[in-house]
Design an enzyme around this catalytic site. Structure first.
Site, mmCIF file in Angstrom:
data_model
loop_
_atom_site.group_PDB
_atom_site.id
_atom_site.type_symbol
_atom_site.label_atom_id
_atom_site.label_comp_id
_atom_site.label_asym_id
_atom_site.label_seq_id
_atom_site.Cartn_x
_atom_site.Cartn_y
_atom_site.Cartn_z
ATOM 1 N N TYR A 156 43.286 37.407 42.280
ATOM 2 C CA TYR A 156 44.378 37.840 41.386
ATOM 3 C C TYR A 156 45.610 37.138 41.739
ATOM 4 O O TYR A 156 46.831 36.654 40.344
ATOM 5 C CB TYR A 156 44.128 39.361 41.326
ATOM 6 C CG TYR A 156 44.905 40.149 40.120
ATOM 7 C CD1 TYR A 156 44.608 40.176 38.900
ATOM 8 C CD2 TYR A 156 46.195 40.967 40.474
ATOM 9 C CE1 TYR A 156 44.999 40.739 37.436
ATOM 10 C CE2 TYR A 156 46.546 41.128 39.742
ATOM 11 C CZ TYR A 156 46.474 41.417 37.878
ATOM 12 O OH TYR A 156 47.413 42.182 37.293
ATOM 13 N N LYS A 160 47.820 34.819 39.063
ATOM 14 C CA LYS A 160 49.494 35.728 38.428
ATOM 15 C C LYS A 160 50.593 34.927 39.186
ATOM 16 O O LYS A 160 51.383 34.556 38.275
ATOM 17 C CB LYS A 160 49.299 36.533 38.554
ATOM 18 C CG LYS A 160 48.849 37.729 38.543
ATOM 19 C CD LYS A 160 48.331 37.639 36.908
ATOM 20 C CE LYS A 160 47.590 38.421 36.035
ATOM 21 N NZ LYS A 160 47.675 38.497 34.945
#
Length: 255
Positions: A156, A160
């Site tokens: 993640y 991002k």
């Protein structure tokens, strides 16, 4: 280069069935956009569409796996056919597959990168054709404070952080065509995704929220509407000289 545009512009919001995406779709409809509400399952988008239509807005539910090239192309084509050429895109779709790196599988890593980063790339590539043809456009990518690093989220965090690089590159490439590209990076926001993170760490969501709020200077967790407000600013006409920026919406300094 054309500077004219239709009376009602069309926005696409991905991952808009719930949480930040739903709040953003509703806010953009209030701002006067016709909104395509995209999510993996079109039926899951019904509450967001209903909320928009209840206030007199125009919305269309579209099912789409944003990590799939063919499906993103088809989804954008459908939006253009049924609502009009999309000139605003909010790349919000995302999943989590949290794990410590020594336990993280290839699939857990690839699936998160695929939805967040590849998905934003595919959607941006499809929509920019309509934006450059119109000579006007806005792309807002949803990053996260996790881009700065977060235990158990190598996938993640990487996705991002990658979105921030994508944002800056697209801002450079699309700027000459009247398109701005910016990034909103939320801090702690109360959504279904953060509830899942709480469950993973073995605490109740209330305890999880309270723990984070104590460390936030404004002493509260964020709400989806807080993020929707930031997106609303970036897509408005008056924000045309703001591009390639990363805005942390986290109740305090980040970055």
């Amino acid at each position: 280069m054309s500077t004219t545009h239709p009376t009602r512009r069309v926005a696409i919001v991905t991952g808009a069935a719930r949480g930040i995406g739903a709040a953003t779709a509703v806010r953009l409809a209030r701002d006067g956009f016709a909104v395509a509400v995209l999510d993996l399952d079109a039926t899951a988008c019904a509450p967001t569409v209903a909320a928009i239509e209840k206030e007199g807005g125009q919305a269309l539910a579209v099912g789409c796996d944003v990590s799939d090239t063919g499906r993103t192309e088809a989804a954008v084509a459908r939006v253009a056919d049924e609502l009009g050429a999309p000139t605003v895109l909010v790349n919000n779709a995302g999943i989590i597959r949290d794990n410590l790196v020594f336990r993280m599988t290839d699939q857990e890593f690839d699936s998160v990168i695929g939805v967040h980063l590849r998905g934003a790339f595919l959607m941006s590539r499809a929509v920019q054709r309509h934006q450059t043809a119109a000579g006007w456009g806005r792309i807002v990518n949803l990053s996260s404070s996790a881009a700065l690093g977060n235990r158990g989220q190598a996938n993640y965090s990487s996705a991002k952080a990658g979105l921030q690089g994508l944002t800056k590159t697209l801002a450079i490439e699309l700027g000459p065509f009247g398109v701005t590209v910016n990034c909103v990076a939320p801090g702690f926001i109360a959504t279904g995704m953060t509830e899942a993170t709480a469950a993973r760490t073995g605490v109740t969501f209330e305890e999880f929220t309270e723990r984070y709020a104590k460390a936030i200077p404004v002493r509260r967790g964020g709400r989806p509407e807080d993020i929707a407000q930031a997106v609303s600013f970036f897509v408005r006409e008056e924000a045309g000289f703001v591009s390639g920026q990363i805005l942390y919406v986290a109740g305090g300094p980040k970055g």
